[in-house]
Design a protein around this motif. Structure first.
Motif, PDB file in Angstrom:
ATOM      1  N   VAL A  49       0.863  -1.201  -0.164  1.00 42.27           N
ATOM      2  CA  VAL A  49       0.145   0.099   0.097  1.00 42.27           C
ATOM      3  C   VAL A  49       0.925   1.257   0.017  1.00 42.27           C
ATOM      4  CG1 VAL A  49      -1.678   1.346   1.407  1.00 42.27           C
ATOM      5  CG2 VAL A  49      -1.896  -1.092   1.203  1.00 42.27           C
ATOM      6  N   ILE A  50       0.676   2.273  -1.088  1.00 46.95           N
ATOM      7  CA  ILE A  50       1.610   3.261  -1.156  1.00 46.95           C
ATOM      8  C   ILE A  50       0.529   4.612  -1.142  1.00 46.95           C
ATOM      9  CG2 ILE A  50       3.008   4.511  -2.783  1.00 46.95           C
ATOM     10  CD1 ILE A  50       3.255   1.906  -4.350  1.00 46.95           C
ATOM     11  N   ASP A  51       0.770   5.376  -0.027  1.00 45.77           N
ATOM     12  CA  ASP A  51       0.185   6.580   0.190  1.00 45.77           C
ATOM     13  C   ASP A  51       1.033   7.841  -0.505  1.00 45.77           C
ATOM     14  OD1 ASP A  51      -2.696   6.318   1.236  1.00 45.77           O
ATOM     15  OD2 ASP A  51      -1.156   5.033   2.421  1.00 45.77           O
ATOM     16  N   LEU A  52       0.328   8.534  -1.514  1.00 42.54           N
ATOM     17  CA  LEU A  52       1.255   9.318  -2.091  1.00 42.54           C
ATOM     18  C   LEU A  52       0.416  10.873  -2.267  1.00 42.54           C
ATOM     19  CD1 LEU A  52       3.657  10.352  -3.772  1.00 42.54           C
ATOM     20  CD2 LEU A  52       2.326   9.674  -5.903  1.00 42.54           C
ATOM     21  N   TYR A  53       0.817  11.742  -1.431  1.00 45.23           N
ATOM     22  CA  TYR A  53       0.393  13.205  -1.329  1.00 45.23           C
ATOM     23  C   TYR A  53       1.186  14.034  -2.227  1.00 45.23           C
ATOM     24  CZ  TYR A  53      -1.849  11.423   2.920  1.00 45.23           C
ATOM     25  OH  TYR A  53      -2.653  10.798   3.973  1.00 45.23           O
ATOM     26  N   LEU A  54       0.276  14.720  -3.209  1.00 46.69           N
ATOM     27  CA  LEU A  54       1.000  15.627  -4.290  1.00 46.69           C
ATOM     28  C   LEU A  54       0.115  16.891  -4.442  1.00 46.69           C
ATOM     29  CD1 LEU A  54       1.265  12.886  -7.056  1.00 46.69           C
ATOM     30  CD2 LEU A  54       3.014  14.173  -5.828  1.00 46.69           C
ATOM     31  N   ASP A  55       0.613  17.924  -4.637  1.00 42.52           N
ATOM     32  CA  ASP A  55       0.169  19.276  -4.984  1.00 42.52           C
ATOM     33  C   ASP A  55       0.468  19.527  -6.534  1.00 42.52           C
ATOM     34  OD1 ASP A  55      -0.165  21.996  -5.423  1.00 42.52           O
ATOM     35  OD2 ASP A  55      -0.598  22.138  -3.490  1.00 42.52           O
TER      36      ASP A  55
END
Length: 241
Positions: free
Chosen positions: A70-76
């Protein structure tokens, strides 16, 4: 002419501070407390729930794949370091999804609206990413890459809504009407506020402080955004921890 000189102790402190700032700069774009914008009152209240396409509205993310990792990726969308990370390491993550090994959960947040001179570009672009994920999940990797490839400079108005529509059109997908997009914008603002407040789910991080933020099987990546080799090593190590 007199020159100000630091004492040896203060000089060492200044060097350490400069190194710390440099490390932060190389790692990502810093967040800040959510500040009301001029348009905040015009956003509808977000009451989105359930699953639409690849978007898990209750969970606060876009979900791709069903693998065990499980990969959580926070991007703007406005963050230049998110652009670097997507270009250097994004393919690794999408390959893991395509090969059935990973579930990629993309959190499209808006930390940098303050750097788009009143147009709320981060929120608008993030909402367009949500829209594509909801209506055309198959096109999401290509659209995400295209948004970053066409990333505007900070402290500019950013891309217009029509320019975002044009980028989607080049991938043979269309964005929704303005009303739907504004509903997605409200949802982006909600998940951004929740991430800044914390805690982030299944992670070592208490709250979101910068983007990009990547968490693999609960382990937070603390390296530089432009160090693809280091990230790949971190990723492999996270699979066995």
């Amino acid at each position: 002419m007199a020159f100000f000189q630091l004492s040896p102790r203060r000089r060492r402190g200044a060097v350490f501070l400069a190194a710390l700032i440099n490390a932060i700069i190389l790692s990502g774009c810093l967040g800040s407390e959510a500040m009301p914008s001029e348009e905040e009152d015009s956003y509808p209240t977000s009451s989105l729930t359930g699953v639409v396409g690849a978007v898990e509205f209750d969970g606060g993310y876009i979900s791709l794949g069903s693998g065990a990792t499980v990969i959580d990726l926070y991007l703007d969308p406005l963050c230049p370091y998110c652009k670097i990370f997507e270009a250097d390491s994004g393919q690794l993550l999408f390959d893991e999804v395509d090969d059935g090994r990973a579930t990629l959960r993309i959190h499209p947040v808006a930390l940098l609206d303050r750097l788009s001179v009143g147009t709320n570009y981060s929120t608008r672009a993030a909402a367009s990413i949500v829209d594509v994920a909801a209506s055309h999940p198959f096109a999401l990797p290509g659209y995400l890459s295209a948004v970053f490839a066409n990333q505007p400079a900070e402290n500019t108005p950013g891309l217009s809504d029509q320019e975002l529509v044009s980028i989607a059109g080049q991938l043979n997908v269309s964005l929704s009407d303005a009303t739907t997009l504004r509903t997605y914008q409200a949802w982006v603002r909600d998940i951004t506020a929740e991430a800044l407040q914390g805690p982030l789910p299944t992670s070592e991080a208490l709250a979101l402080t910068a983007v990009p933020t990547t968490i693999v099987n609960g382990h937070l990546y603390s390296g530089n955004s432009d160090d693809a080799e280091h990230f790949a090593q971190f990723y492999q190590a996270s699979l066995t921890q």
